[in-house]
Write a protein that holds these residues in place. Sequence first.
Motif, PDB file in Angstrom:
ATOM      1  N   VAL A 109      40.137  31.337 -16.004  1.00  0.00           N
ATOM      2  CA  VAL A 109      39.077  30.122 -15.843  1.00  0.00           C
ATOM      3  C   VAL A 109      39.278  29.379 -17.412  1.00  0.00           C
ATOM      4  O   VAL A 109      38.737  29.477 -18.485  1.00  0.00           O
ATOM      5  CB  VAL A 109      37.705  30.820 -15.443  1.00  0.00           C
ATOM      6  CG1 VAL A 109      36.014  29.712 -15.733  1.00  0.00           C
ATOM      7  CG2 VAL A 109      37.296  32.513 -14.869  1.00  0.00           C
ATOM      8  N   VAL A 110      39.473  28.177 -16.479  1.00  0.00           N
ATOM      9  CA  VAL A 110      39.717  27.043 -18.007  1.00  0.00           C
ATOM     10  C   VAL A 110      38.709  26.518 -17.505  1.00  0.00           C
ATOM     11  O   VAL A 110      38.466  26.001 -16.482  1.00  0.00           O
ATOM     12  CB  VAL A 110      40.944  26.383 -17.726  1.00  0.00           C
ATOM     13  CG1 VAL A 110      40.848  25.261 -18.393  1.00  0.00           C
ATOM     14  CG2 VAL A 110      42.051  27.800 -17.911  1.00  0.00           C
ATOM     15  N   VAL A 111      37.289  26.000 -18.226  1.00  0.00           N
ATOM     16  CA  VAL A 111      36.312  24.707 -18.195  1.00  0.00           C
ATOM     17  C   VAL A 111      36.832  23.926 -19.063  1.00  0.00           C
ATOM     18  O   VAL A 111      37.119  23.635 -20.659  1.00  0.00           O
ATOM     19  CB  VAL A 111      35.244  25.482 -18.673  1.00  0.00           C
ATOM     20  CG1 VAL A 111      34.215  24.741 -18.492  1.00  0.00           C
ATOM     21  CG2 VAL A 111      35.421  27.085 -17.420  1.00  0.00           C
ATOM     22  N   LYS A 112      36.992  22.410 -18.979  1.00  0.00           N
ATOM     23  CA  LYS A 112      37.243  21.795 -19.641  1.00  0.00           C
ATOM     24  C   LYS A 112      36.944  20.269 -18.686  1.00  0.00           C
ATOM     25  O   LYS A 112      36.690  20.182 -17.738  1.00  0.00           O
ATOM     26  CB  LYS A 112      39.200  21.040 -19.675  1.00  0.00           C
ATOM     27  CG  LYS A 112      39.955  20.747 -18.490  1.00  0.00           C
ATOM     28  CD  LYS A 112      41.246  21.671 -18.508  1.00  0.00           C
ATOM     29  CE  LYS A 112      41.955  20.849 -17.444  1.00  0.00           C
ATOM     30  NZ  LYS A 112      43.954  20.487 -17.525  1.00  0.00           N
ATOM     31  N   ARG A 113      37.315  19.476 -19.738  1.00  0.00           N
ATOM     32  CA  ARG A 113      36.633  18.276 -19.728  1.00  0.00           C
ATOM     33  C   ARG A 113      37.620  17.412 -18.666  1.00  0.00           C
ATOM     34  O   ARG A 113      38.546  17.137 -19.215  1.00  0.00           O
ATOM     35  CB  ARG A 113      35.971  16.955 -21.183  1.00  0.00           C
ATOM     36  CG  ARG A 113      35.949  15.727 -21.076  1.00  0.00           C
ATOM     37  CD  ARG A 113      35.767  14.794 -21.885  1.00  0.00           C
ATOM     38  NE  ARG A 113      35.004  13.628 -22.285  1.00  0.00           N
ATOM     39  CZ  ARG A 113      35.677  12.780 -23.213  1.00  0.00           C
ATOM     40  NH1 ARG A 113      36.159  12.976 -24.296  1.00  0.00           N
ATOM     41  NH2 ARG A 113      34.731  12.010 -22.825  1.00  0.00           N
ATOM     42  N   ILE A 114      37.398  16.131 -17.866  1.00  0.00           N
ATOM     43  CA  ILE A 114      38.015  15.269 -16.942  1.00  0.00           C
ATOM     44  C   ILE A 114      38.221  14.396 -17.431  1.00  0.00           C
ATOM     45  O   ILE A 114      37.296  13.438 -18.679  1.00  0.00           O
ATOM     46  CB  ILE A 114      38.011  14.725 -15.681  1.00  0.00           C
ATOM     47  CG1 ILE A 114      36.727  15.775 -14.735  1.00  0.00           C
ATOM     48  CG2 ILE A 114      38.046  13.165 -15.425  1.00  0.00           C
ATOM     49  CD1 ILE A 114      35.880  15.138 -14.007  1.00  0.00           C
ATOM     50  N   ASP A 115      39.765  13.569 -18.004  1.00  0.00           N
ATOM     51  CA  ASP A 115      40.193  13.151 -19.659  1.00  0.00           C
ATOM     52  C   ASP A 115      39.954  11.511 -17.847  1.00  0.00           C
ATOM     53  O   ASP A 115      39.947  11.514 -17.217  1.00  0.00           O
ATOM     54  CB  ASP A 115      41.769  13.227 -18.583  1.00  0.00           C
ATOM     55  CG  ASP A 115      43.100  11.858 -19.494  1.00  0.00           C
ATOM     56  OD1 ASP A 115      41.617  10.770 -19.857  1.00  0.00           O
ATOM     57  OD2 ASP A 115      44.005  12.293 -19.188  1.00  0.00           O
ATOM     58  N   PRO A 116      38.950  10.740 -19.241  1.00  0.00           N
ATOM     59  CA  PRO A 116      38.705   9.674 -18.387  1.00  0.00           C
ATOM     60  C   PRO A 116      39.788   8.436 -17.533  1.00  0.00           C
ATOM     61  O   PRO A 116      39.301   7.830 -17.544  1.00  0.00           O
ATOM     62  CB  PRO A 116      37.830   8.746 -19.385  1.00  0.00           C
ATOM     63  CG  PRO A 116      37.391   9.996 -20.999  1.00  0.00           C
ATOM     64  CD  PRO A 116      38.928  10.916 -20.308  1.00  0.00           C
ATOM     65  N   SER A 117      40.663   8.631 -18.348  1.00  0.00           N
ATOM     66  CA  SER A 117      41.977   8.103 -17.666  1.00  0.00           C
ATOM     67  C   SER A 117      42.159   8.288 -15.900  1.00  0.00           C
ATOM     68  O   SER A 117      42.769   7.310 -15.204  1.00  0.00           O
ATOM     69  CB  SER A 117      42.812   8.038 -18.323  1.00  0.00           C
ATOM     70  OG  SER A 117      43.326   8.524 -18.270  1.00  0.00           O
ATOM     71  N   TYR A 118      41.408   9.295 -16.181  1.00  0.00           N
ATOM     72  CA  TYR A 118      41.977  10.112 -14.428  1.00  0.00           C
ATOM     73  C   TYR A 118      40.958   9.118 -13.604  1.00  0.00           C
ATOM     74  O   TYR A 118      41.268   9.334 -12.595  1.00  0.00           O
ATOM     75  CB  TYR A 118      41.181  11.361 -14.101  1.00  0.00           C
ATOM     76  CG  TYR A 118      41.372  11.825 -13.286  1.00  0.00           C
ATOM     77  CD1 TYR A 118      42.686  12.220 -11.679  1.00  0.00           C
ATOM     78  CD2 TYR A 118      39.956  12.378 -11.855  1.00  0.00           C
ATOM     79  CE1 TYR A 118      42.826  12.373 -10.998  1.00  0.00           C
ATOM     80  CE2 TYR A 118      40.085  12.451 -11.252  1.00  0.00           C
ATOM     81  CZ  TYR A 118      41.694  12.676 -10.206  1.00  0.00           C
ATOM     82  OH  TYR A 118      41.438  13.404  -8.816  1.00  0.00           O
TER      83      TYR A 118
END
Length: 214
Positions: A109-118
Motif C-alpha cells: 500500500v502506497v499513500v502519498k500526496r497528489i502532485d499539485p502540478s497534476y
Amino acid sequence: MHFKKLIIVVVLLTLISLLGNIPIDYVRNSPADEEKAWSNTEEERLTVLRKLSEDLHHTYEGFTVGMNSNHEVVIQIEGDQEYVNSLEREMNTIVKKAIHSSAFQNYSVVVKRIDPSYITDEVKNIHNELSLLSSSLLEGLKEEFDVIGDINIDDQQLIIIQTSLEKSKDDAHKLARTIEDAAKIILASAPDSSLSPENPFEIKVIDSKNEILN
C-alpha cells in the motif's frame, strides 16, 4: 454513491501486468483458458477497487485510488504532506482489509500526496465533463431500466454501471447487454467535448454483488 460526490480514478492495469498475475499453468493453456483467467482477474480487480473506493469515501474526500503494475495499491491525497502523513496508517488499514483474501492480498500500500502540478485546469475540466456525462447516463438509463444504481466513470476509459440484477437469473446477462447498448447510444448522442478518446469507453455492467455481467 453518486459520481458527483466522489472523484474515483480507477487506474486500469495493462495486459502485461495482468498476465503477470496469472499462474504459469494458465500460460500453457489454450487461448480460451487464458481469456477466462484474464477475465476473472479483471472482474475481481474491479470489485476490489470499487469496494475500496466506497469504504474510503465513507470517511475521506479528495483522493484517488488505483493499482499499478508494481503490485501496489496507490492512494493519492489532496493536501499538504503533514495531512497525508496523518491519514497514512488509517488508510493502510482500510486497504489491507479490502484486499484481504483476494488475488491482490500481497499488494503493498502506497499513500502519498497528489502532485499539485497534476491538478491543472485541463484535469478539472475533464472531471467536470465526466460528471456531466455520468449524470446524462444515469438519467437516460433510469428512464428505461428500473435496475440501475450508480454509475462510475474513470478518466476516459471505463464506465461501470451498477445494477440490482442477480447474475444467477436467466435473463441477467441479456439485460446487461441491452443496458450496455443503451449506454452506447447515449454516449453517441453526447455533445462533442475533450472526452473523445482515440479508443471508445469500455462499459461494464455489474450485478448487486459487483460481478460483471457483460
